[in-house]
Design a protein around this motif. Structure first.
Motif, PDB file in Angstrom:
ATOM      1  N   GLU A   1      32.447  49.674  41.836  1.00  0.00           N
ATOM      2  CA  GLU A   1      32.603  48.551  40.913  1.00  0.00           C
ATOM      3  C   GLU A   1      33.961  48.015  40.824  1.00  0.00           C
ATOM      4  O   GLU A   1      33.836  46.809  40.833  1.00  0.00           O
ATOM      5  N   ALA A   2      34.819  48.826  40.979  1.00  0.00           N
ATOM      6  CA  ALA A   2      36.318  48.318  41.108  1.00  0.00           C
ATOM      7  C   ALA A   2      36.410  47.443  42.361  1.00  0.00           C
ATOM      8  O   ALA A   2      37.054  46.461  42.200  1.00  0.00           O
ATOM      9  N   MET A   3      35.912  48.153  43.588  1.00  0.00           N
ATOM     10  CA  MET A   3      36.367  47.372  44.562  1.00  0.00           C
ATOM     11  C   MET A   3      35.497  45.952  44.836  1.00  0.00           C
ATOM     12  O   MET A   3      35.883  45.301  45.336  1.00  0.00           O
ATOM     13  N   ARG A   4      34.577  46.009  44.044  1.00  0.00           N
ATOM     14  CA  ARG A   4      33.421  44.812  43.817  1.00  0.00           C
ATOM     15  C   ARG A   4      34.322  43.724  43.332  1.00  0.00           C
ATOM     16  O   ARG A   4      34.052  42.776  43.609  1.00  0.00           O
TER      17      ARG A   4
ATOM     18  N   PHE B   1      37.490  42.938  43.577  1.00  0.00           N
ATOM     19  CA  PHE B   1      38.404  42.532  44.630  1.00  0.00           C
ATOM     20  C   PHE B   1      37.774  41.980  45.702  1.00  0.00           C
ATOM     21  O   PHE B   1      38.196  41.007  46.489  1.00  0.00           O
ATOM     22  N   GLU B   2      36.437  42.441  46.170  1.00  0.00           N
ATOM     23  CA  GLU B   2      35.748  41.592  47.049  1.00  0.00           C
ATOM     24  C   GLU B   2      35.273  40.352  46.843  1.00  0.00           C
ATOM     25  O   GLU B   2      35.330  39.427  47.424  1.00  0.00           O
ATOM     26  N   THR B   3      35.007  40.279  45.538  1.00  0.00           N
ATOM     27  CA  THR B   3      34.602  39.021  44.557  1.00  0.00           C
ATOM     28  C   THR B   3      35.686  37.948  44.723  1.00  0.00           C
ATOM     29  O   THR B   3      35.563  36.851  44.989  1.00  0.00           O
ATOM     30  N   GLN B   4      36.935  38.726  44.642  1.00  0.00           N
ATOM     31  CA  GLN B   4      38.168  37.814  44.499  1.00  0.00           C
ATOM     32  C   GLN B   4      38.403  37.485  46.014  1.00  0.00           C
ATOM     33  O   GLN B   4      39.615  36.624  46.401  1.00  0.00           O
ATOM     34  N   GLY B   5      37.857  38.146  47.087  1.00  0.00           N
ATOM     35  CA  GLY B   5      38.160  37.667  48.505  1.00  0.00           C
ATOM     36  C   GLY B   5      39.483  38.645  48.949  1.00  0.00           C
ATOM     37  O   GLY B   5      40.111  38.194  50.144  1.00  0.00           O
ATOM     38  N   LEU B   6      39.825  39.685  48.402  1.00  0.00           N
ATOM     39  CA  LEU B   6      40.921  40.327  48.688  1.00  0.00           C
ATOM     40  C   LEU B   6      40.622  41.539  49.767  1.00  0.00           C
ATOM     41  O   LEU B   6      41.293  41.767  50.704  1.00  0.00           O
ATOM     42  N   ILE B   7      39.357  42.086  49.963  1.00  0.00           N
ATOM     43  CA  ILE B   7      38.964  42.852  50.626  1.00  0.00           C
ATOM     44  C   ILE B   7      37.469  42.475  50.967  1.00  0.00           C
ATOM     45  O   ILE B   7      36.979  41.851  50.639  1.00  0.00           O
ATOM     46  N   ARG B   8      37.284  43.334  52.332  1.00  0.00           N
ATOM     47  CA  ARG B   8      35.952  43.069  52.766  1.00  0.00           C
ATOM     48  C   ARG B   8      35.446  44.363  53.255  1.00  0.00           C
ATOM     49  O   ARG B   8      36.033  45.393  53.734  1.00  0.00           O
ATOM     50  N   ARG B   9      34.031  44.780  52.645  1.00  0.00           N
ATOM     51  CA  ARG B   9      33.503  46.105  52.849  1.00  0.00           C
ATOM     52  C   ARG B   9      32.431  45.830  54.047  1.00  0.00           C
ATOM     53  O   ARG B   9      31.683  44.984  53.827  1.00  0.00           O
TER      54      ARG B   9
END
Lengths: 240, 240
Positions: free
Chosen positions: B47-50, B52-60
């Motif tokens: 959930e926490a990674m989501r 940062f993914e929403t903010q475009g910082l990471i990509r899973r």
DNA sequence: CACTTTTTGTTTGTCAGACAATTGACAGCC
DNA sequence: GGCTGTCAATTGTCTGACAAACAAAAAGTG
């Protein structure tokens, strides 16, 4: 060919619809109930909700429930989501026409090569056009794209005027995001003439870099807007 | 008094540090490993990674791992996070001064009452000031705030010029986000005089509505910027 | 050897079920 | 009325498991 749409994406769409269909201030159904209705597990549902919470659309409170926030916060036509002017206009029901489409294949200038992160001997496509709404010119758009990114055939008929829409439609290159610098400028003769305005008139200018998943700049663009026709906004979250 | 910080918030901070400390393009440790290191379950971590993914910082990517994206995408001094001009200037090492601070207590105009969602007989504080960088006026800021939101004492000394900073410092009202409309305008005499520019000169204009958690507008503001001094940008995510 | 296909281990995606922590409402008491 | 304890509902978090997709190594093929 199962045309496999990931569960998370379908879930994101349906949850978004549910949220936008729920009056602001109202509570959403509880998570176990929603998960059952939508046919997903609670963990998956919670990850999807986290997206909307990050975007400030809902607020979850332990023990109380999940509430839809005021519609004023909705990004709707905000700048957070990248879409072409043509797509935006269609979504808000505005009829626009593309005119004076000018195509030019040439070597990149130093500024363009720098922006696109390519060498100076790279060939680029320079694409300019005017957007009309009603009988008024309202925007002047310029895209600079490396030549190998575009097939000449793609710019013939059925071309809406948007390079972004081409990329999205064919799914290649895989896009991530665009960095958009915002400025107010006075119209230079280059821009004033196609827009039919006076040199020195005020314009809103977006300078944008479109990135693919590999971090390459696949499109470098300038967009000039007459003030007042489009309303651009951005939702700014308060830092913790 | 255990000063209980929610797990999710501590996790968000630590994960953010990890991401910013990881070179762009690098892969993060696998989720089971990260969850073990950070002492949380995989569901919570995801959930926490989501976020940062929403903010475009990471990509899973399923099967491949989670990757930190290029710094070009980072919001850095982007508009996504709301901060005062004073805070922004300090962060980028720019020395600014507040001058010509003008305070006025009066009844709300119709436009202001509408924006603040209050009745016409509501008293508001009208706060205007000029921001100088070096020896140049670079911005003209106006805030309109309902009178009961501000104590007169708060505007005396130690006042940086920012209503937002006052709200953040005292933690009340609980803020969520700001909706910021972006426009290019020509300077009216009202604005041109304090900025020391010609009437008709071009300005970048932000019209902003600051919301608290209850959905009330607690600050209605106009910000006028001379082009070229501040560089505002926004990261636009490609819609699915 | 060069190239293609298959296998295999790793990693994220999703699921089910459980318990803890918090909230809000309600009943009961002073 | 005002306060307090109880209790059901709701989100927060955890555990363990399996499925799906990817990447690289291994095996097969010309």
């Amino acid at each position: 060919m199962t045309n496999h749409i990931p569960i998370s994406q379908r879930l994101h769409d349906r949850l978004g619809n549910l949220i936008s269909a729920t009056p602001p201030g109202e509570r959403l159904p509880s998570e176990p109930e929603l998960a059952r209705d939508l046919g997903v597990s609670r963990a998956t549902l919670r990850e999807a909700m986290r997206i909307f919470e990050t975007q400030g659309l809902i607020r979850r409170r332990q023990g109380a429930g999940t509430y839809v926030l005021s519609p004023s916060h909705v990004i709707e036509s905000g700048l957070e989501v990248l879409e072409s002017i043509e797509t935006l206009a269609e979504r808000i029901g505005l009829k626009v026409a593309v005119r004076d489409l000018k195509l030019e294949n040439r070597l990149a200038t130093e500024e363009e090569a720098n922006a696109l992160q390519v060498s100076l001997d790279t060939k680029v496509v320079h694409l300019a056009r005017v957007i009309h709404a009603g009988d008024r010119a309202v925007a002047y758009l310029i895209d600079i794209v490396p030549e190998d990114m575009l097939d000449p055939g793609e710019l013939d008929e059925n071309f809406s005027g948007s390079v972004l829409d081409i990329f999205i439609r064919r799914g290649s290159p895989a896009l991530i995001s665009s960095r958009c610098d915002i400025n107010a400028v006075t119209a230079t003769p280059d821009v004033a003439r196609p827009l039919g305005i006076q040199r020195g008139d005020v314009l809103l200018c977006f300078e944008a870099f479109l990135y693919d998943t590999a971090g390459n700049v696949v499109d470098y663009s300038f967009s000039y807007f007459l003030p007042g026709v489009f309303r651009f906004h951005v939702v700014r979250k308060v830092g913790t």
